[in-house]
Design a protein around this motif. Structure first.
Motif, PDB file in Angstrom:
ATOM      1  N   ALA A  32       0.822  -1.211   0.000  1.00 54.18           N
ATOM      2  CA  ALA A  32       0.000   0.000   0.000  1.00 54.18           C
ATOM      3  C   ALA A  32       0.858   1.265   0.000  1.00 54.18           C
ATOM      4  N   LEU A  33       2.061   1.166   0.557  1.00 57.97           N
ATOM      5  CA  LEU A  33       2.985   2.296   0.572  1.00 57.97           C
ATOM      6  C   LEU A  33       3.677   2.492  -0.773  1.00 57.97           C
ATOM      7  N   GLY A  34       3.450   1.564  -1.688  1.00 55.82           N
ATOM      8  CA  GLY A  34       4.074   1.668  -3.004  1.00 55.82           C
ATOM      9  C   GLY A  34       5.351   0.880  -3.147  1.00 55.82           C
ATOM     10  N   ARG A  35       5.672   0.045  -2.150  1.00 57.94           N
ATOM     11  CA  ARG A  35       6.864  -0.789  -2.265  1.00 57.94           C
ATOM     12  C   ARG A  35       6.616  -1.924  -3.257  1.00 57.94           C
ATOM     13  N   SER A  36       7.676  -2.415  -3.876  1.00 59.05           N
ATOM     14  CA  SER A  36       7.551  -3.542  -4.796  1.00 59.05           C
ATOM     15  C   SER A  36       7.264  -4.817  -4.003  1.00 59.05           C
ATOM     16  N   LYS A  37       6.864  -5.855  -4.703  1.00 58.68           N
ATOM     17  CA  LYS A  37       6.589  -7.129  -4.027  1.00 58.68           C
ATOM     18  C   LYS A  37       7.848  -7.653  -3.348  1.00 58.68           C
ATOM     19  N   GLU A  38       8.989  -7.477  -4.007  1.00 54.10           N
ATOM     20  CA  GLU A  38      10.254  -7.932  -3.436  1.00 54.10           C
ATOM     21  C   GLU A  38      10.568  -7.160  -2.151  1.00 54.10           C
ATOM     22  N   GLU A  39      10.348  -5.853  -2.173  1.00 51.37           N
ATOM     23  CA  GLU A  39      10.578  -5.040  -0.973  1.00 51.37           C
ATOM     24  C   GLU A  39       9.595  -5.400   0.130  1.00 51.37           C
ATOM     25  N   ALA A  40       8.348  -5.664  -0.242  1.00 50.67           N
ATOM     26  CA  ALA A  40       7.338  -6.049   0.749  1.00 50.67           C
ATOM     27  C   ALA A  40       7.696  -7.366   1.420  1.00 50.67           C
ATOM     28  N   ASN A  41       8.330  -8.251   0.666  1.00 52.99           N
ATOM     29  CA  ASN A  41       8.737  -9.542   1.230  1.00 52.99           C
ATOM     30  C   ASN A  41       9.935  -9.410   2.168  1.00 52.99           C
ATOM     31  N   GLU A  42      10.615  -8.265   2.119  1.00 56.35           N
ATOM     32  CA  GLU A  42      11.749  -8.028   3.011  1.00 56.35           C
ATOM     33  C   GLU A  42      11.309  -7.589   4.407  1.00 56.35           C
ATOM     34  N   PHE A  43      10.051  -7.262   4.559  1.00 53.46           N
ATOM     35  CA  PHE A  43       9.577  -6.603   5.778  1.00 53.46           C
ATOM     36  C   PHE A  43       9.657  -7.487   7.021  1.00 53.46           C
TER      37      PHE A  43
END
Length: 380
Positions: free
Chosen positions: A338-349
C-alpha cells in the motif's frame, strides 16, 4: 530469549493472573442466573463494564464484552449495518486494515455491498480529503484502524470522526493496537463503535470488548440473543473480563511514563542500526506524533523477512514478519504494498515491537544482530 513481538501478543501480568484465579473461585456463577451466586457475578461484570468505559471516555451501556478484537470488529460492523437503512450499501475502509475487517468486507461484497478501499500516502496515513471524495449518499459505514499493526502509523481518527459526524455517517475504529499506548477517547473522536483486545495489553487471551455508542442504532447479528444486551451470544467469561480490565487499568496508569521510555528505546534502536548498517531501512511516519513508538517496521535490503526472522529466532530473538493473523498465508506485507513498495521489498519486511520488559541492552543487541545477519548473508 529476547521477546520483541509484543504487537502479536503480550504475557499476562501477575496482577491480572491473580484476579483471574480469584474471580474463577469466588465469582464462578453465570451472570445470567437469577440466584445470588449469579447475581454476584453480574455485579462484578457491571463494575468491569463501568471501569473499562471510563478508560475510553464512553458510557458503560456501550461496553459489550467479546472474545477479542476480531469478534469485536465483526460484530460491530455487522450490527451497525443491520441497524442502518437497507438502501445504504456502500462501505469505506482502507487497504491496510486487519484481516478481520478485510475478510468481513469481502463477505459483505458478496452480499451486495459496494466497498471502497482507501489508499494510504507514502507514510501510511489515510488522508481526510481523499475520504471526503469517496462519500456517497449510500455510504452506511466507515471502518478504519487507529494504529497500523505493521509500521505503527497513527491515523487521524479525531479529524475523520469530526467530519463523519457532520455528514451523519458512523465510524468504526479498530483500536486493538492503540488502546493502552495512546489516548483513546470515543467521545472526542465521535466514534460509533470501537474494538479492543485483552491479550495486547497483558491480559488473558480470548477476551476483548466492543464499544457501541448508545445513541447509535444497531441490531444483533443473531436474533434472540440474551447475553451482553443481545450483542453477543454465549456465556460471559467473567474471570477473563476481570483480568482484562485489571490489565487495562495497569497499562493506562503507566502509559504516560511508558510512552516516554518507548520513545527513547526506539531512538536508541534506530541510531544503533544507522551506525551499524545503512542498508537497513526503517519504515515509519516522519512525524513523532503520528508514529506509535512501540512498533518498528524495517527491511534488510535484498533479504526476505522470513529468513531474517528465522535467523533471529536461531539467535534467541523473537520478532515477526508482520501481523500475526497473516502468518502462514505466504503473502507480502499489505502495508508495504500500500505504501508503493515492490513485491520484493514487501517480502523483506520484518517487525519489531517493544513491550514492558524491553531493555536498552536488548535493543542494542538486536540492532547489532540484524547488521550481522545482513553482512553474513552477503558474504555467502
Amino acid at each position: 530469549m529476547i521477546y520483541l513481538d509484543y504487537s502479536a501478543t503480550t504475557p499476562v501480568s501477575e496482577k491480572a493472573l491473580e484476579i483471574f484465579n480469584t474471580v474463577s473461585k469466588e465469582y464462578f456463577g453465570n451472570p445470567q442466573s437469577l440466584h445470588d451466586i449469579g447475581s454476584n457475578a453480574n455485579r462484578l461484570l457491571e463494575v468491569c463494564r463501568k471501569e473499562l468505559s471510563s478508560m475510553i471516555h464512553g458510557h458503560p451501556n456501550g461496553i459489550y464484552f467479546t472474545s477479542g478484537g476480531t469478534e469485536s470488529n465483526i460484530l460491530a460492523i455487522r450490527s451497525l449495518l443491520k441497524g442502518s437503512s437497507p438502501e445504504k450499501k456502500h462501505i469505506i475502509t482502507s487497504k491496510v486494515e486487519h484481516s478481520s475487517i478485510l475478510n468481513t468486507m469481502e463477505a459483505l461484497a458478496n452480499e451486495g455491498y459496494h466497498i471502497t478501499y482507501l489508499p494510504v500516502n507514502c507514510d501510511g496515513e489515510i488522508e481526510l480529503e481523499r475520504l471526503k471524495k469517496e462519500i456517497k449518499p449510500t455510504t452506511a459505514l466507515v471502518c478504519l484502524t487507529h494504529v497500523n499493526s505493521e509500521i505503527g502509523t497513527i491515523q487521524p481518527i479525531k479529524e475523520i470522526g469530526a467530519y463523519l459526524k457532520m455528514v451523519d455517517i458512523p465510524l468504526h475504529v479498530d483500536a486493538v493496537q492503540s488502546f493502552g499506548k495512546v489516548d483513546v477517547n470515543v467521545a472526542e473522536a465521535n466514534v460509533a463503535s470501537l474494538a479492543i483486545s485483552s491479550h495486547k495489553i497483558y491480559g488473558p487471551k480470548g477476551v476483548g470488548a466492543c464499544y457501541v455508542n448508545p445513541q447509535i442504532a444497531w441490531k444483533p447479528l443473531l436474533p434472540n440473543t440474551n447475553h451482553e444486551g443481545g450483542f453477543r451470544a454465549g456465556t460471559v467469561n467473567v474471570p477473563g473480563i476481570a483480568a482484562f480490565v485489571t490489565a487495562a487499568g495497569e497499562v493506562i496508569e503507566a502509559m504516560p511514563e511508558e510512552v516516554k521510555r518507548y520513545d527513547l528505546l526506539r531512538k536508541l534502536f534506530i541510531k544503533t542500526v544507522a551506525d551499524e548498517n545503512k542498508d537497513i531501512k526503517i519504515e515509519e511516519h516522519p512525524s513523532k506524533h503520528k508514529q506509535l513508538p512501540t512498533i518498528i517496521g524495517l527491511r534488510l535490503k535484498g533479504i526476505e523477512g522470513q529468513y531474517v526472522m528465522l535467523e533471529c529466532n536461531r539467535q534467541g530473538i523473537a520478532i515477526s514478519t508482520g501481523s500475526a493473523c497473516q502468518v502462514g498465508l505466504n503473502t507480502p506485507s499489505k502495508t508495504m504494498l500500500a505504501l508503493g513498495r515492490s513485491k520484493e521489498e514487501a517480502n523483506e519486511f520484518i517487525r519489531i515491537s517493544l513491550g514492558r520488559e524491553t531493555t536498552e541492552e536488548q535493543i542494542k543487541k538486536v540492532a547489532i544482530v540484524l547488521s550481522d545477519i545482513y553482512d553474513a548473508y552477503y558474504k555467502k
